[in-house]
Scaffold this motif. Sequence first.
Motif, short mmCIF file in Angstrom:
data_model
loop_
_atom_site.label_atom_id
_atom_site.label_comp_id
_atom_site.label_asym_id
_atom_site.label_seq_id
_atom_site.Cartn_x
_atom_site.Cartn_y
_atom_site.Cartn_z
N GLY A 1 9.56 11.68 12.30
CA GLY A 1 8.39 10.91 12.69
C GLY A 1 8.61 9.42 12.49
N ILE A 2 7.74 8.64 13.07
CA ILE A 2 7.83 7.19 12.93
C ILE A 2 7.27 6.81 11.57
CG2 ILE A 2 6.95 4.98 13.80
CD1 ILE A 2 6.83 6.31 16.58
N ARG A 3 8.03 6.02 10.86
CA ARG A 3 7.54 5.57 9.56
C ARG A 3 6.46 4.53 9.76
NH1 ARG A 3 12.66 4.71 5.54
NH2 ARG A 3 13.29 6.89 5.43
N SER A 4 5.42 4.61 8.94
CA SER A 4 4.40 3.56 9.01
C SER A 4 3.85 3.32 7.62
CB SER A 4 3.29 3.94 9.98
OG SER A 4 2.52 4.98 9.44
N VAL A 5 3.67 2.06 7.31
CA VAL A 5 3.15 1.67 6.01
C VAL A 5 1.88 0.87 6.23
CG1 VAL A 5 3.60 0.31 3.92
CG2 VAL A 5 5.46 1.56 5.00
N GLN A 6 0.91 1.12 5.39
CA GLN A 6 -0.32 0.35 5.45
C GLN A 6 -0.33 -0.58 4.24
OE1 GLN A 6 -5.05 1.19 4.93
NE2 GLN A 6 -3.79 2.94 5.48
N ILE A 7 -0.56 -1.86 4.48
CA ILE A 7 -0.62 -2.84 3.39
C ILE A 7 -1.95 -3.54 3.51
CG2 ILE A 7 0.48 -4.85 2.31
CD1 ILE A 7 3.02 -4.10 3.97
N ARG A 8 -2.77 -3.44 2.47
CA ARG A 8 -4.06 -4.13 2.58
C ARG A 8 -4.53 -4.66 1.24
NH1 ARG A 8 -8.83 0.43 3.22
NH2 ARG A 8 -7.39 1.85 4.18
N TYR A 9 -5.25 -5.76 1.34
CA TYR A 9 -5.85 -6.36 0.15
C TYR A 9 -7.28 -5.86 0.04
CZ TYR A 9 -7.87 -9.75 -3.01
OH TYR A 9 -8.52 -10.33 -4.05
N HIS A 10 -7.60 -5.36 -1.13
CA HIS A 10 -8.92 -4.80 -1.41
C HIS A 10 -9.57 -5.55 -2.55
CE1 HIS A 10 -10.20 -1.13 0.45
NE2 HIS A 10 -9.00 -0.61 0.39
N PRO A 11 -10.54 -6.43 -2.29
CA PRO A 11 -11.22 -7.01 -3.44
C PRO A 11 -12.01 -5.91 -4.14
CG PRO A 11 -12.14 -7.81 -1.35
CD PRO A 11 -11.06 -6.85 -1.01
N ASN A 12 -11.98 -5.91 -5.44
CA ASN A 12 -12.80 -4.99 -6.24
C ASN A 12 -12.61 -3.53 -5.85
OD1 ASN A 12 -14.52 -4.47 -8.31
ND2 ASN A 12 -16.38 -4.89 -7.16
N PHE A 13 -11.37 -3.09 -5.81
CA PHE A 13 -11.04 -1.69 -5.52
C PHE A 13 -10.98 -0.97 -6.87
CE2 PHE A 13 -7.58 1.50 -4.90
CZ PHE A 13 -8.18 2.26 -3.91
N ARG A 14 -11.88 -0.01 -7.09
CA ARG A 14 -11.98 0.66 -8.40
C ARG A 14 -12.07 -0.36 -9.53
NH1 ARG A 14 -7.21 5.19 -7.51
NH2 ARG A 14 -8.11 6.12 -5.68
N GLY A 15 -12.80 -1.46 -9.25
CA GLY A 15 -13.04 -2.44 -10.31
C GLY A 15 -12.03 -3.56 -10.40
N ASP A 16 -10.93 -3.48 -9.65
CA ASP A 16 -9.93 -4.54 -9.71
C ASP A 16 -9.53 -4.96 -8.31
OD1 ASP A 16 -9.01 -5.01 -12.54
OD2 ASP A 16 -8.81 -2.82 -12.44
N ASP A 17 -9.24 -6.25 -8.15
CA ASP A 17 -8.67 -6.70 -6.88
C ASP A 17 -7.29 -6.06 -6.76
OD1 ASP A 17 -10.93 -8.18 -6.64
OD2 ASP A 17 -9.99 -10.11 -7.04
N THR A 18 -7.01 -5.47 -5.61
CA THR A 18 -5.82 -4.64 -5.47
C THR A 18 -5.11 -4.90 -4.15
OG1 THR A 18 -6.87 -2.89 -6.78
CG2 THR A 18 -5.04 -2.22 -5.37
N LEU A 19 -3.79 -4.99 -4.23
CA LEU A 19 -2.97 -4.98 -3.02
C LEU A 19 -2.43 -3.56 -2.90
CD1 LEU A 19 -1.75 -6.70 -0.74
CD2 LEU A 19 0.26 -7.00 -2.20
N LEU A 20 -2.81 -2.89 -1.81
CA LEU A 20 -2.50 -1.47 -1.64
C LEU A 20 -1.38 -1.27 -0.61
CD1 LEU A 20 -3.33 1.63 -1.90
CD2 LEU A 20 -4.86 1.19 0.02
N PHE A 21 -0.37 -0.51 -1.00
CA PHE A 21 0.65 -0.02 -0.07
C PHE A 21 0.39 1.47 0.05
CE2 PHE A 21 2.69 -3.75 -1.75
CZ PHE A 21 3.50 -4.23 -0.74
N ALA A 22 0.17 1.96 1.27
CA ALA A 22 -0.09 3.40 1.42
C ALA A 22 0.78 3.96 2.53
CB ALA A 22 -1.57 3.63 1.74
N GLY A 23 1.28 5.16 2.30
CA GLY A 23 2.10 5.81 3.33
C GLY A 23 2.54 7.18 2.88
N SER A 24 3.38 7.80 3.70
CA SER A 24 3.90 9.12 3.37
C SER A 24 5.07 8.96 2.40
CB SER A 24 4.40 9.80 4.64
OG SER A 24 5.56 9.11 5.08
N ARG A 25 5.64 10.07 1.97
CA ARG A 25 6.77 10.03 1.07
C ARG A 25 7.92 9.20 1.67
NH1 ARG A 25 11.43 11.32 -0.20
NH2 ARG A 25 11.99 11.85 -2.34
#
Length: 136
Positions: free
Chosen positions: A1-25
């Motif tokens: 499959g095509i690799r894809s990564v999601q990168i997003r800035y979340h202010p106040n994510f679970r109480g903390d400002d967070t830079l999130l990297f999300a994807g498959s293994r």
Amino acid sequence: GIRSVQIRYHPNFRGDDTLLFAGSRDDIDLLRSFFLAWNGEDLDLIEYLQARCRTYVFSVRALCLQRATKADAFEWARDNGTWLVSQAHQKQIIGLLDGLLEEKAAGHQYLGPGGAAVQIMVSKDESYPLPTSGYA
């Protein structure tokens, strides 16, 4: 499959400002191989990933990596991140990603240096739907 990564800035994510990297293994494995090979040169991690996989970016313009000589730090300003990573912290990051990748189950790990105002979270196989285009 095509690799894809999601990168997003979340202010106040679970109480903390967070830079999130999300994807498959496989997507997260790309991040791990980057940290294994990185020799401390200044670069934009987002550009690096964009050249190698489909990258969805939200509220993030750049993520500049630099070798830290004194202390690890992560600074965030106007959608731009600067991540100072020492060799010791780089080894830690690889270890954390190894642990995350060895787990069969979905999960996440925090990579950022302690005490940073914004935390860095890597999520494997947890379903974070892509924000709709109206998402600011």
